[in-house]
Design a protein around this motif. Structure first.
Motif, PDB file in Angstrom:
ATOM      1  N   LEU A 156       0.820  -1.209   0.000  1.00  0.00           N
ATOM      2  CA  LEU A 156       0.000   0.000   0.000  1.00  0.00           C
ATOM      3  C   LEU A 156       0.858   1.265   0.000  1.00  0.00           C
ATOM      4  N   GLN A 157       1.997   1.207   0.660  1.00  0.00           N
ATOM      5  CA  GLN A 157       2.858   2.382   0.756  1.00  0.00           C
ATOM      6  C   GLN A 157       3.640   2.635  -0.534  1.00  0.00           C
ATOM      7  N   SER A 158       4.106   1.559  -1.174  1.00  0.00           N
ATOM      8  CA  SER A 158       5.012   1.706  -2.319  1.00  0.00           C
ATOM      9  C   SER A 158       4.407   1.303  -3.659  1.00  0.00           C
ATOM     10  N   ARG A 198      -8.981  -0.237  13.994  1.00  0.00           N
ATOM     11  CA  ARG A 198      -8.546   1.139  14.230  1.00  0.00           C
ATOM     12  C   ARG A 198      -7.026   1.249  14.130  1.00  0.00           C
ATOM     13  N   SER A 199      -6.344   0.204  14.552  1.00  0.00           N
ATOM     14  CA  SER A 199      -4.878   0.203  14.467  1.00  0.00           C
ATOM     15  C   SER A 199      -4.421   0.228  13.009  1.00  0.00           C
ATOM     16  N   LEU A 220      -2.617   3.276   8.046  1.00  0.00           N
ATOM     17  CA  LEU A 220      -2.873   3.922   6.755  1.00  0.00           C
ATOM     18  C   LEU A 220      -2.659   5.428   6.837  1.00  0.00           C
ATOM     19  N   ASP A 221      -3.065   6.027   7.949  1.00  0.00           N
ATOM     20  CA  ASP A 221      -2.828   7.469   8.131  1.00  0.00           C
ATOM     21  C   ASP A 221      -1.330   7.772   8.114  1.00  0.00           C
ATOM     22  N   ASN A 222      -0.558   6.926   8.790  1.00  0.00           N
ATOM     23  CA  ASN A 222       0.869   7.183   8.933  1.00  0.00           C
ATOM     24  C   ASN A 222       1.651   6.996   7.630  1.00  0.00           C
ATOM     25  N   PHE A 228      -7.522   4.861   1.718  1.00  0.00           N
ATOM     26  CA  PHE A 228      -7.804   3.428   1.668  1.00  0.00           C
ATOM     27  C   PHE A 228      -8.654   2.956   2.855  1.00  0.00           C
ATOM     28  N   LYS A 229      -8.867   3.795   3.828  1.00  0.00           N
ATOM     29  CA  LYS A 229      -9.599   3.366   5.024  1.00  0.00           C
ATOM     30  C   LYS A 229     -11.032   2.942   4.696  1.00  0.00           C
TER      31      LYS A 229
END
Length: 335
Positions: free
Chosen positions: A52-54, A302-303, A308-310, A316-317
């Motif tokens: 998801l990040q890259s 929630r974690s 995803l926020d970080n 994507f939430k």
């Protein structure tokens, strides 16, 4: 004086195209506009984060995968067939032409074994029902860290297929060993019939062997043992010989894991001329994210939202779903 009405000889590509009818059965395994399902990739939370990040996905070499017969079985059948000169005499018509066919086939086989097999890669997905927000228990256990992982669900109808791409998109067929042997034999019997009918000149006969090897290898890459049938697998396959310009060579890398060093193709999802269409992006094809049964609590969800926020992927939430399968988590598991 030259004959102006004579037909120019066919080039190699045109000769190979004469064998196209033999690929009809194999092409049925490849997706088309009428078969574009949702496809899920089960993995760990850490790998999910990286993807998801890259937007980077890792293709694996089938020789390192959990079906010990992966790719080898069909190729071994081809070796057996081409070791029998009597088969080749049926295709070539005589001993001399059989010898050309045999030598050419093993040339292509050895080239693949030494130069291409190591860098043939696949990315595995499983067909996913649109109304399924739980995932499959067998897939969680086999690939989703026993329920501690996640399933990334992609909408394959949003992927534009590029015909010349070195990445092929195919549905896996599940067969018994006997069926595998029968299918390879059927493919080669049809090849014998067409090769004999075409009666290629000796200096082009090696192309018939190239076609035979391509048929056998293509079949090997899209078949698995029937014992894996519940996986309902689809594959994205990197075929190195289709990457004549070496566009994806920059992504040929490695990973050090529990089994030591393994070769990987670390591909970044996105537009790449000759490989993928200009509309390809992770955001466009990711349909939902299912958290494994062991991460289905509100606190765990929630974690993951915090995760995803970080990583800058808050959008994507809305795709998050929590599996409702009552699977007992492993003791001491965490993410």
């Amino acid at each position: 004086m030259s004959d102006q009405n004579s037909t120019p000889p066919l080039n190699d590509q045109q000769v190979v195209a004469l064998f196209n009818p033999l690929f009809g059965g194999l092409e049925k395994t490849h997706t088309n506009d009428s078969v574009r399902p949702l496809l899920a990739h089960y993995t760990s939370i850490r790998v999910m984060e990286n993807i998801l990040q890259s937007s980077e996905i890792w293709f694996s070499n089938p020789l390192f995968m959990n079906d010990l017969q992966e790719m080898r079985f069909g190729l071994n059948e081809g070796t057996r067939f081409f070791s029998n000169v009597e088969h080749l005499k049926k295709a070539g018509g005589n001993d001399a032409r059989a010898d050309i066919l045999q030598r050419a086939y093993f040339h292509y086989f050895n080239h693949f074994d030494e130069q291409q097999a190591f860098d043939t890669y696949i990315f595995c997905l499983t067909e996913h029902a649109p109304d399924n927000n739980d995932g499959l228990l067998s897939m969680w256990r086999g690939y989703g860290q026993h329920g501690n992982g996640a399933a990334l669900v992609f909408d394959s109808s949003k992927i534009t297929v590029v015909p010349e791409s070195p990445l092929l998109f195919a549905k896996v067929s599940y067969v018994t060993d006997a069926q595998r042997v029968g299918q390879v034999q059927g493919i080669l019997e049809n090849w014998i019939e067409l090769t004999l009918k075409l009666d290629l000149p000796p200096d082009r006969l090696h192309l018939a062997s190239y076609v035979a090897f391509t048929l056998i290898k293509s079949h090997a890459l899209v078949t698995k043992h029937a014992g894996f049938s519940e996986e309902n697998e689809w594959r994205v396959i990197y075929v190195p010989e289709r990457d004549a310009k070496g566009v994806l060579k920059q992504f040929l890398k490695y990973h050090i894991g529990e089994r030591g060093v393994e070769p990987k193709l670390k591909y970044t999802i996105g537009h790449m001329p000759g490989v993928s269409a200009n509309d390809l992006a992770l955001e466009g094809i990711l349909e939902r994210i299912i958290l494994g049964p062991s991460h289905s609590s509100p606190l765990a969800k929630r974690s993951v939202e915090r995760l995803l926020d970080n990583i800058g992927k808050s959008h994507f939430k809305t795709l998050l779903r929590a599996s409702g399968i009552p699977l007992r988590p492993n003791s001491g598991s965490s993410f």
